[in-house]
Design an enzyme around this catalytic site. Sequence first.
Site, PDB file in Angstrom:
ATOM      1  N   GLY A 216       5.310  36.489  54.856  1.00  0.00           N
ATOM      2  CA  GLY A 216       4.266  37.215  55.562  1.00  0.00           C
ATOM      3  C   GLY A 216       2.931  37.212  54.858  1.00  0.00           C
ATOM      4  O   GLY A 216       1.891  37.414  55.492  1.00  0.00           O
TER       5      GLY A 216
ATOM      6  N   LYS B  59       0.400  34.117  46.747  1.00  0.00           N
ATOM      7  CA  LYS B  59       0.800  35.407  47.316  1.00  0.00           C
ATOM      8  C   LYS B  59      -0.459  36.218  47.573  1.00  0.00           C
ATOM      9  O   LYS B  59      -1.187  36.570  46.652  1.00  0.00           O
ATOM     10  CB  LYS B  59       1.729  36.167  46.373  1.00  0.00           C
TER      11      LYS B  59
ATOM     12  N   ASP C 182      16.391  39.477  51.300  1.00  0.00           N
ATOM     13  CA  ASP C 182      15.271  38.538  51.379  1.00  0.00           C
ATOM     14  C   ASP C 182      14.501  38.467  50.065  1.00  0.00           C
ATOM     15  O   ASP C 182      13.614  37.622  49.920  1.00  0.00           O
ATOM     16  CB  ASP C 182      14.323  38.917  52.528  1.00  0.00           C
TER      17      ASP C 182
END
Length: 489
Positions: A90, A110, A249
């Site tokens: 995401g 990131k 995850d």
Amino acid sequence: MPLPLDHTLDNSYAALPPAFYTRLMPTPLPAPYLVAVSDQAAELIGLNAAQAAEGLEVWIGNAVPQGATPLAAVYSGHQFGVWAGQLGDGRAILLGDVTTAAGPMELQWKGAGQTPYSRMGDGRAVLRSSIREFLCSEAMAALGIPTSRALALTGSDHGVMRETVETAAVVVRMAPSFVRFGSFEHWYYRKQPEQLKILADYVLARFFPALLEQEQPYAALLQEVTERTARLMAQWQSVGFMHGVMNTDNMSILGLTLDYGPFGFMESFDPGHICNHTDQHGRYSYANQPEIGHWNCYALGQALMPLIDDVALAQAALDRYQPVFGAEMERLLHAKLGLSQLPEQAEADRSLFDAMFGVMEANAVDFTLFFRHLSQLKRGDASGDSAVRDLFIDREAFDRWAAQYRARLQHEAADDGQRAAAMNRVNPKYVLRNYLAQVAIEKAQNKDFSEIHRLLSVLRHPYDEQPEHAAYAALPPDWASHLEVSCSS
């Protein structure tokens, strides 16, 4: 002017079918600035410190090296024990991988902007949490614990809304692979065994080629990952590290520490301590980490069942968790106390360890300082006890345990000096305490990055005395007890 990593990046993950990812470019940030670079991480991919320092535009995602094929990967997962469905990168974008003498090393931004998997998120990271991830990634590597690495930390004054408006930052992190347990769960729960097999074959061929020679390679993969995870959990426990968000995850298929969010290092010893303010039920407390690691391996095993197709084989692979964790924990505890693993002392040693943790908990003793100062204790008398004894409110309780420990030391061949040296090689003096990170964060928010650089230098040598930096090993100040980290951290 050539960019760092021009024409050196491959992307093996991009060779998988398009359903595994979305190709996209990072979203630029205005007026970027360089916060810090890890020259040790840079060396792993063939960059010297000067080259790494010149890579600002690449590290923040405003420029892309020639030959790179950036992408965001899709995966799913269990979050706090509940199936969350599709997740994915995401706020992370994979640049590609570099071939090194030690194998492939993937680079990932990131905080480089939205992806199709951002859901309601903005795809950004903030300076506060990025500093924590940068420092802890490198600190864990110096502790000898398997982890992703942090190459560079950059920032921008671009506003990002969390609880309040903060400024944006990007961490370039590195790992041989960012494939997670949830990467396999994604295809299992979507009932797409063909894609599941493609992913498993990719991981086997790239990272565990020897397992392909076995009669049941997918069961062998599950066993390998289970054993790696068990050893990692023991290593976390041994230094008092708490991950905070052990969702499937966030679990690495290679047994690496991955995704630093609301982490913490144990200070006043409390097995039930919860480092993540969001974790209101304590699922990811310090004491629960080993059990949750096992639970996550079962989730992976379930996802691999269409390939293994034999419950007994899968169970046999998962049954390796407890003995591997137990053996590693025993090894580490003996090393931390400077003891040999003597078969005839096994039962007495377990009693010694249990009593130690009991008296530590009852006195809320600082985890790191207890083990570090314990090396000063002498076998024959109490002349070296003061540093560790003074950590206890109930000093007589410590004295009773110390007598038990001294009795055990009579069975050791090493003298006090040899034992102390060995203990200090495995018991760090310096860890990334929350308050140390907070001081660095507050200075960095005023564009003073000196404390980040200083901390990075100190934490690179956690087992050394470093008397000039002794203040970084002190008990936390009173104000530190009010610090909280959450999933937004």
